[in-house]
Motif scaffolding. Structure first.
Motif, short mmCIF file in Angstrom:
data_model
loop_
_atom_site.label_atom_id
_atom_site.label_comp_id
_atom_site.label_asym_id
_atom_site.label_seq_id
_atom_site.Cartn_x
_atom_site.Cartn_y
_atom_site.Cartn_z
N GLY A 131 87.78 -45.80 29.39
CA GLY A 131 88.12 -44.38 29.30
C GLY A 131 86.94 -43.47 29.57
N ALA A 132 85.72 -43.92 29.26
CA ALA A 132 84.54 -43.10 29.53
C ALA A 132 84.36 -42.89 31.03
CB ALA A 132 83.30 -43.76 28.92
N TRP A 133 84.62 -43.95 31.80
CA TRP A 133 84.52 -43.80 33.25
C TRP A 133 85.61 -42.88 33.79
CZ3 TRP A 133 80.42 -45.56 35.96
CH2 TRP A 133 79.61 -46.52 35.36
N GLU A 134 86.79 -42.94 33.20
CA GLU A 134 87.84 -42.01 33.60
C GLU A 134 87.43 -40.57 33.32
OE1 GLU A 134 92.08 -43.05 32.78
OE2 GLU A 134 91.16 -44.70 31.66
N ARG A 265 90.94 -43.62 40.16
CA ARG A 265 91.46 -42.82 41.27
C ARG A 265 92.38 -41.72 40.78
NH1 ARG A 265 95.83 -45.97 44.07
NH2 ARG A 265 96.83 -45.24 42.15
N ASP A 266 93.30 -42.07 39.88
CA ASP A 266 94.27 -41.07 39.41
C ASP A 266 93.59 -39.99 38.58
OD1 ASP A 266 96.19 -42.52 40.71
OD2 ASP A 266 96.97 -43.50 38.91
N ARG A 283 96.28 -40.57 48.09
CA ARG A 283 95.75 -41.94 48.01
C ARG A 283 95.24 -42.41 49.36
NH1 ARG A 283 100.19 -42.59 44.36
NH2 ARG A 283 101.49 -43.45 46.02
N ARG A 284 95.93 -42.05 50.43
CA ARG A 284 95.46 -42.42 51.77
C ARG A 284 94.13 -41.73 52.07
NH1 ARG A 284 94.59 -46.16 55.41
NH2 ARG A 284 94.61 -45.36 57.56
N ALA A 285 94.00 -40.47 51.68
CA ALA A 285 92.74 -39.76 51.90
C ALA A 285 91.60 -40.43 51.13
CB ALA A 285 92.87 -38.30 51.49
N VAL A 286 91.87 -40.86 49.90
CA VAL A 286 90.85 -41.58 49.12
C VAL A 286 90.46 -42.87 49.83
CG1 VAL A 286 90.47 -42.90 47.00
CG2 VAL A 286 91.41 -40.60 46.88
N SER A 287 91.45 -43.59 50.34
CA SER A 287 91.17 -44.85 51.02
C SER A 287 90.26 -44.63 52.23
CB SER A 287 92.49 -45.50 51.46
OG SER A 287 92.26 -46.65 52.23
N LEU A 288 90.55 -43.61 53.02
CA LEU A 288 89.74 -43.33 54.20
C LEU A 288 88.34 -42.86 53.81
CD1 LEU A 288 92.49 -41.48 56.27
CD2 LEU A 288 91.46 -43.70 56.86
N ALA A 289 88.28 -41.93 52.85
CA ALA A 289 86.98 -41.39 52.44
C ALA A 289 86.12 -42.48 51.82
CB ALA A 289 87.18 -40.23 51.47
N TRP A 290 86.73 -43.40 51.07
CA TRP A 290 85.99 -44.52 50.48
C TRP A 290 85.30 -45.32 51.59
CZ3 TRP A 290 86.29 -46.62 45.26
CH2 TRP A 290 85.74 -47.91 45.13
N ARG A 291 86.05 -45.63 52.64
CA ARG A 291 85.48 -46.39 53.75
C ARG A 291 84.30 -45.66 54.40
NH1 ARG A 291 90.77 -48.34 57.24
NH2 ARG A 291 91.18 -50.27 56.11
N LEU A 292 84.40 -44.35 54.48
CA LEU A 292 83.41 -43.56 55.21
C LEU A 292 82.25 -43.09 54.33
CD1 LEU A 292 86.00 -41.41 57.19
CD2 LEU A 292 84.65 -43.30 58.10
N SER A 293 82.32 -43.37 53.03
CA SER A 293 81.35 -42.78 52.10
C SER A 293 79.92 -43.19 52.40
CB SER A 293 81.71 -43.17 50.66
OG SER A 293 81.69 -44.58 50.49
N ALA A 294 79.71 -44.39 52.90
CA ALA A 294 78.34 -44.82 53.20
C ALA A 294 77.69 -43.92 54.24
CB ALA A 294 78.33 -46.26 53.69
N LEU A 295 78.47 -43.30 55.10
CA LEU A 295 77.90 -42.42 56.12
C LEU A 295 77.44 -41.09 55.52
CD1 LEU A 295 80.35 -43.11 59.07
CD2 LEU A 295 77.99 -43.89 58.82
N ASN A 296 78.14 -40.60 54.49
CA ASN A 296 77.64 -39.41 53.79
C ASN A 296 76.26 -39.68 53.20
OD1 ASN A 296 80.03 -38.16 54.40
ND2 ASN A 296 80.56 -37.64 52.30
#
Length: 336
Positions: A131-134, A265-266, A283-296
């Motif tokens: 719950g702390a991480w949430e 995520r929720d 959720r799809r946006a999270v999935s895509l952004a997760w993949r691309l996060s290393a580039l940020n």
């Protein structure tokens, strides 16, 4: 400043790196500035000073009479925006960030209060529930959502913008870094798909916001259970906000396993719900952004002092290589 104050210097792995701290005139100027800013608030330094020197920052901890400590930070030119950004965030999202005691935007200097225990230290000495991480991710999502209308103002403070359509260019710059031939070939093969992901992410219409870009448990204070304070914005970019979920979520997985990810995520997405986008689209946006996060994160590589050399250059190259490997690891659909 008391001339007999004890000073401890920590250079970490960067023993050969030259920072402004090595320049007597700069050091005197910085210490005089600190003393004047403290005096304006009725504070006086005392006792030991601890200096942490890295290619990307000078960090000085000072004990203060009648209080715990204050922190001075000097940024290199490429992240000199941090002081101004921290001051602006204290106005825009009060209670979620440190409010600086003083900033010098021209010189990239900040004077900050102590923020309490690091979340990393709390994790080391206590059993912390999922719950702390949430709570952490939920509060970070609130901050990013609140800052969405401020993206232009944040960019004008000097924070680099890395919109989704710029990420293929970041990938191309990774290709110029020292990489094993196998990783280089994999990155080049990824580029067509990456362009498609970027276009899809942009089409989902979640506006850019502030992304901390390195929000691990050592970049968060936990002053009290259920409360978190975000700091250390030197790697920040203006980018798709959902990319900011990946780093803290992966740290949470280390403690609680992958089963925690849907809950995180929720909790994180709550501020964006009910605004014309379906849960499936978010959720799809999270999935895509997760993949691309290393580039940020890769976009922030090289924000070093001009005098940094030797091990600093090697460390930057190693960070770029690590970023490339991280990006390749994130190619599989994240379990969200």
């Amino acid at each position: 400043m008391p001339s007999d104050a004890q000073v401890t210097v920590d250079r970490g792995r960067y023993q050969d790196t030259v920072t402004p701290w090595e320049e007597p005139a700069w050091r005197t100027e910085a210490l005089d500035w600190i003393e004047a800013r403290l005096a304006a608030r009725g504070l006086r330094p005392s006792g030991r000073r601890r200096v942490r020197l890295r290619p990307w920052s000078v960090l000085l901890r000072l004990s203060v009479e009648g209080d715990d400590a204050v922190w001075f930070k000097a940024n290199p030119p490429a992240s000199a925006f941090e002081g101004a950004l921290t001051a602006a965030l204290a106005r825009w999202v009060p209670g979620h960030v440190l409010e600086p005691l003083a900033v010098d935007t021209g010189r990239g200097w900040s004077l900050l209060p102590d923020g309490g225990p690091l979340f990393r230290d709390v994790l080391a000495r206590e059993t912390v529930t999922a719950g702390a991480w949430e709570d952490l991710l939920g509060q970070y999502g609130v901050v990013q959502h609140a800052l969405t209308p401020r993206a232009g103002e944040i960019e004008r403070l000097g924070v680099p913008a890395v919109p989704a359509d710029a990420l293929p260019g970041v990938l191309d710059r990774l290709d110029e870094t020292p990489l094993p031939s196998r990783d280089r070939a994999a990155l080049r093969g990824l580029r067509p798909r990456l362009s498609d992901w970027c276009a899809e992410l942009a089409a989902l219409g979640v506006p850019d916001s502030l992304d901390h870009a390195d929000l691990h448990d050592g970049q968060v204070f936990r002053p009290a259970p259920g409360r978190f304070t975000f700091f250390d914005w030197g790697d920040a970019v203006v980018a798709h906000p959902f990319a900011g979920l990946a780093v803290p979520a992966r740290r949470a997985v280390e403690h609680h396993g992958t089963g925690i990810l849907p809950r995180l995520r929720d909790a994180y997405l709550e501020p964006w719900t009910g605004q014309g986008r379906t849960p499936a689209q978010l959720r799809r946006a999270v999935s895509l952004a997760w993949r691309l996060s290393a580039l940020n994160r890769a976009a922030a590589y090289g924000r070093l002092f001009p005098t940094a050399s030797g091990g600093a250059g090697a460390a930057t190259a190693a960070a770029a290589a690590a970023g490339a490997r991280c990006l390749l690891e994130l190619l599989d659909e994240p379990p969200l």
